[in-house]
Scaffold this motif. Structure first.
Motif, PDB file in Angstrom:
ATOM      1  N   VAL A 137      -5.786  15.041  -2.816  1.00 10.99           N
ATOM      2  CA  VAL A 137      -6.809  16.066  -3.029  1.00 10.99           C
ATOM      3  C   VAL A 137      -8.198  15.507  -2.718  1.00 10.99           C
ATOM      4  CG1 VAL A 137      -7.682  17.883  -4.549  1.00 10.99           C
ATOM      5  CG2 VAL A 137      -5.285  17.192  -4.716  1.00 10.99           C
ATOM      6  N   ASP A 138      -8.964  15.049  -3.702  1.00 11.35           N
ATOM      7  CA  ASP A 138     -10.324  14.574  -3.451  1.00 11.35           C
ATOM      8  C   ASP A 138     -10.377  13.151  -2.892  1.00 11.35           C
ATOM      9  OD1 ASP A 138      -9.309  13.801  -5.913  1.00 11.35           O
ATOM     10  OD2 ASP A 138     -11.239  13.831  -6.918  1.00 11.35           O
ATOM     11  N   LYS A 139      -9.309  12.393  -2.968  1.00  5.56           N
ATOM     12  CA  LYS A 139      -9.147  11.060  -2.372  1.00  5.56           C
ATOM     13  C   LYS A 139     -10.321  10.118  -2.667  1.00  5.56           C
ATOM     14  CE  LYS A 139      -6.490  13.118   1.320  1.00  5.56           C
ATOM     15  NZ  LYS A 139      -6.288  13.283   2.751  1.00  5.56           N
ATOM     16  N   PRO A 140     -10.567   9.799  -3.927  1.00  5.90           N
ATOM     17  CA  PRO A 140     -11.747   9.004  -4.267  1.00  5.90           C
ATOM     18  C   PRO A 140     -11.733   7.569  -3.741  1.00  5.90           C
ATOM     19  CG  PRO A 140     -10.331   9.231  -6.183  1.00  5.90           C
ATOM     20  CD  PRO A 140      -9.772  10.129  -5.115  1.00  5.90           C
ATOM     21  N   ILE A 141     -10.604   7.095  -3.277  1.00  7.18           N
ATOM     22  CA  ILE A 141     -10.554   5.722  -2.773  1.00  7.18           C
ATOM     23  C   ILE A 141     -10.785   5.648  -1.261  1.00  7.18           C
ATOM     24  CG2 ILE A 141      -8.076   5.500  -2.322  1.00  7.18           C
ATOM     25  CD1 ILE A 141      -8.371   2.723  -3.883  1.00  7.18           C
ATOM     26  N   ALA A 142     -10.728   6.784  -0.589  1.00  7.32           N
ATOM     27  CA  ALA A 142     -10.937   6.808   0.861  1.00  7.32           C
ATOM     28  C   ALA A 142     -12.340   6.290   1.185  1.00  7.32           C
ATOM     29  CB  ALA A 142     -10.743   8.215   1.407  1.00  7.32           C
ATOM     30  N   GLY A 143     -12.413   5.292   2.037  1.00 10.85           N
ATOM     31  CA  GLY A 143     -13.690   4.705   2.423  1.00 10.85           C
ATOM     32  C   GLY A 143     -14.264   3.731   1.418  1.00 10.85           C
ATOM     33  N   LYS A 144     -13.627   3.581   0.286  1.00 12.44           N
ATOM     34  CA  LYS A 144     -14.125   2.704  -0.785  1.00 12.44           C
ATOM     35  C   LYS A 144     -13.760   1.247  -0.457  1.00 12.44           C
ATOM     36  CE  LYS A 144     -15.264   4.476  -4.219  1.00 12.44           C
ATOM     37  NZ  LYS A 144     -16.531   4.958  -4.746  1.00 12.44           N
ATOM     38  N   PRO A 145     -14.709   0.303  -0.572  1.00  9.07           N
ATOM     39  CA  PRO A 145     -14.369  -1.110  -0.377  1.00  9.07           C
ATOM     40  C   PRO A 145     -13.420  -1.595  -1.481  1.00  9.07           C
ATOM     41  CG  PRO A 145     -16.747  -0.784  -0.254  1.00  9.07           C
ATOM     42  CD  PRO A 145     -16.144   0.493  -0.778  1.00  9.07           C
ATOM     43  N   VAL A 146     -12.323  -2.232  -1.061  1.00 14.05           N
ATOM     44  CA  VAL A 146     -11.302  -2.707  -1.989  1.00 14.05           C
ATOM     45  C   VAL A 146     -10.994  -4.177  -1.703  1.00 14.05           C
ATOM     46  CG1 VAL A 146      -8.915  -2.429  -2.776  1.00 14.05           C
ATOM     47  CG2 VAL A 146     -10.266  -0.412  -2.179  1.00 14.05           C
ATOM     48  N   LEU A 147     -10.893  -4.963  -2.766  1.00 19.71           N
ATOM     49  CA  LEU A 147     -10.485  -6.359  -2.646  1.00 19.71           C
ATOM     50  C   LEU A 147      -9.135  -6.531  -3.328  1.00 19.71           C
ATOM     51  CD1 LEU A 147     -11.038  -9.267  -1.759  1.00 19.71           C
ATOM     52  CD2 LEU A 147     -12.249  -9.610  -3.922  1.00 19.71           C
ATOM     53  N   PRO A 148      -8.053  -6.663  -2.538  1.00 18.61           N
ATOM     54  CA  PRO A 148      -6.742  -6.939  -3.125  1.00 18.61           C
ATOM     55  C   PRO A 148      -6.665  -8.404  -3.555  1.00 18.61           C
ATOM     56  CG  PRO A 148      -6.547  -6.058  -0.879  1.00 18.61           C
ATOM     57  CD  PRO A 148      -7.969  -6.438  -1.102  1.00 18.61           C
ATOM     58  N   MET A 149      -5.912  -8.659  -4.617  1.00 18.95           N
ATOM     59  CA  MET A 149      -5.695 -10.015  -5.110  1.00 18.95           C
ATOM     60  C   MET A 149      -4.434 -10.000  -5.942  1.00 18.95           C
ATOM     61  SD  MET A 149      -8.695 -10.048  -8.035  1.00 18.95           S
ATOM     62  CE  MET A 149      -9.930  -9.375  -6.951  1.00 18.95           C
ATOM     63  N   GLY A 150      -3.959 -11.170  -6.308  1.00 12.23           N
ATOM     64  CA  GLY A 150      -2.783 -11.175  -7.160  1.00 12.23           C
ATOM     65  C   GLY A 150      -2.395 -12.556  -7.635  1.00 12.23           C
ATOM     66  N   VAL A 151      -1.664 -12.567  -8.744  1.00  8.62           N
ATOM     67  CA  VAL A 151      -1.226 -13.795  -9.401  1.00  8.62           C
ATOM     68  C   VAL A 151       0.251 -13.684  -9.715  1.00  8.62           C
ATOM     69  CG1 VAL A 151      -1.609 -15.348 -11.360  1.00  8.62           C
ATOM     70  CG2 VAL A 151      -3.488 -13.906 -10.554  1.00  8.62           C
ATOM     71  N   SER A 152       0.970 -14.785  -9.510  1.00  9.85           N
ATOM     72  CA  SER A 152       2.374 -14.832  -9.906  1.00  9.85           C
ATOM     73  C   SER A 152       2.737 -16.245 -10.342  1.00  9.85           C
ATOM     74  CB  SER A 152       3.294 -14.383  -8.767  1.00  9.85           C
ATOM     75  OG  SER A 152       3.431 -15.403  -7.806  1.00  9.85           O
ATOM     76  N   GLN A 153       3.883 -16.365 -10.944  1.00  7.66           N
ATOM     77  CA  GLN A 153       4.394 -17.672 -11.351  1.00  7.66           C
ATOM     78  C   GLN A 153       4.956 -18.439 -10.157  1.00  7.66           C
ATOM     79  OE1 GLN A 153       4.090 -19.139 -14.188  1.00  7.66           O
ATOM     80  NE2 GLN A 153       4.383 -17.755 -15.897  1.00  7.66           N
ATOM     81  N   GLY A 154       5.393 -17.735  -9.118  1.00  5.05           N
ATOM     82  CA  GLY A 154       5.970 -18.382  -7.943  1.00  5.05           C
ATOM     83  C   GLY A 154       4.926 -19.085  -7.099  1.00  5.05           C
ATOM     84  N   VAL A 155       5.383 -19.936  -6.195  1.00  6.46           N
ATOM     85  CA  VAL A 155       4.446 -20.718  -5.389  1.00  6.46           C
ATOM     86  C   VAL A 155       3.765 -19.894  -4.299  1.00  6.46           C
ATOM     87  CG1 VAL A 155       5.555 -22.941  -5.828  1.00  6.46           C
ATOM     88  CG2 VAL A 155       6.298 -21.559  -3.890  1.00  6.46           C
ATOM     89  N   LEU A 156       4.346 -18.782  -3.904  1.00  6.08           N
ATOM     90  CA  LEU A 156       3.746 -17.969  -2.844  1.00  6.08           C
ATOM     91  C   LEU A 156       2.687 -16.999  -3.365  1.00  6.08           C
ATOM     92  CD1 LEU A 156       6.861 -17.048  -0.654  1.00  6.08           C
ATOM     93  CD2 LEU A 156       5.106 -18.773  -0.202  1.00  6.08           C
ATOM     94  N   GLY A 157       2.420 -17.032  -4.635  1.00  6.51           N
ATOM     95  CA  GLY A 157       1.478 -16.056  -5.166  1.00  6.51           C
ATOM     96  C   GLY A 157       2.065 -14.664  -5.015  1.00  6.51           C
ATOM     97  N   THR A 158       1.296 -13.748  -4.499  1.00  9.74           N
ATOM     98  CA  THR A 158       1.766 -12.369  -4.349  1.00  9.74           C
ATOM     99  C   THR A 158       1.689 -11.934  -2.884  1.00  9.74           C
ATOM    100  OG1 THR A 158      -0.442 -11.568  -4.897  1.00  9.74           O
ATOM    101  CG2 THR A 158       1.142 -11.732  -6.708  1.00  9.74           C
ATOM    102  N   VAL A 159       2.088 -12.822  -2.000  1.00 12.19           N
ATOM    103  CA  VAL A 159       1.995 -12.564  -0.561  1.00 12.19           C
ATOM    104  C   VAL A 159       2.712 -11.273  -0.174  1.00 12.19           C
ATOM    105  CG1 VAL A 159       2.648 -13.422   1.725  1.00 12.19           C
ATOM    106  CG2 VAL A 159       1.700 -14.990   0.029  1.00 12.19           C
ATOM    107  N   ARG A 160       3.956 -11.135  -0.588  1.00 16.00           N
ATOM    108  CA  ARG A 160       4.738  -9.956  -0.173  1.00 16.00           C
ATOM    109  C   ARG A 160       4.204  -8.683  -0.829  1.00 16.00           C
ATOM    110  NH1 ARG A 160       9.810 -13.805  -0.893  1.00 16.00           N
ATOM    111  NH2 ARG A 160       8.771 -13.911  -2.889  1.00 16.00           N
ATOM    112  N   ALA A 161       3.831  -8.761  -2.084  1.00 14.10           N
ATOM    113  CA  ALA A 161       3.274  -7.577  -2.761  1.00 14.10           C
ATOM    114  C   ALA A 161       1.990  -7.134  -2.077  1.00 14.10           C
ATOM    115  CB  ALA A 161       3.012  -7.891  -4.232  1.00 14.10           C
ATOM    116  N   GLN A 162       1.162  -8.091  -1.705  1.00 19.25           N
ATOM    117  CA  GLN A 162      -0.104  -7.718  -1.071  1.00 19.25           C
ATOM    118  C   GLN A 162       0.083  -7.181   0.344  1.00 19.25           C
ATOM    119  OE1 GLN A 162      -3.741  -9.899  -1.735  1.00 19.25           O
ATOM    120  NE2 GLN A 162      -2.725 -11.096  -3.340  1.00 19.25           N
TER     121      GLN A 162
END
Length: 182
Positions: free
Chosen positions: A95-120
């Motif tokens: 509908v109003d899509k408030p995230i469209a055009g919004k600057p976003v910084l993805p990040m992530g933490v996990s217990q595994g050694v790869l961090g969150t590579v696949r999730a990101q």
């Protein structure tokens, strides 16, 4: 002062992703203020309700719309982002899509050694489809692995990771200002 909404894709009480956001909130309080979205209370996305969503959804969408930028911190569940995070993004995409055009910084933490590579990787695909504007990934990807060794007392304490975070956050703040001037 810049206003950032943080979306944390983990509902776990002692979530390392929440600890990362809390670390960022404390460490960079001179650059921006963070408001953490409570996505655990959002109803499941339902197209029948998208044009007249609940008050919780309306408030969440307004919070994102009113922010200068968004941080998304995701765990990795079964090689992807969590269902609660995907649901939160579904509400922002319609509908109003408030995230469209919004600057976003993805990040992530996990217990595994790869961090969150696949999730990101999946998160970036979704962000592209909903027209969010992400900081170019080359050299700016925050994949924090081996979390149990890098966090203490609710905060990220690993010096090497903090120095890298300093660089990426500085680039992101510049990126947000550039997007605002367009």
């Amino acid at each position: 002062m810049m206003k950032i909404v943080a979306i944390v894709g983990s509902l776990r009480k002692d979530s390392f992703n929440m600890q990362l956001v809390k670390t960022i909130e404390k460490r960079y309080s001179h650059l921006f203020e963070i408001e953490i979205a409570d996505i655990g209370n959002l109803p499941f996305y339902n197209e029948d309700e998208e044009k007249s969503p609940s008050e919780k959804v309306q408030n969440y969408k307004k919070m994102v719309a009113d922010a200068d930028a968004v941080f998304i911190s995701t765990p990795e569940f079964n090689w992807s982002m969590s269902g609660v995070l995907k649901n939160a993004l579904e509400w922002l995409s319609r509908v109003d899509k408030p995230i469209a055009g919004k600057p976003v910084l993805p990040m992530g933490v996990s217990q595994g050694v790869l961090g969150t590579v696949r999730a990101q990787l999946h998160l970036r695909q979704v962000l592209g489809s909903i027209q969010a504007t992400t900081l170019p990934p080359a050299g700016n990807e925050i994949f924090i692995g081996s979390a149990g060794q890098k966090f203490q007392d609710g905060y990220l304490t690993d010096e090497g990771t903090l120095k890298f975070l300093d660089l990426v956050v500085d680039k992101f703040v510049t990126f947000v200002k550039e997007q605002e001037s367009k």
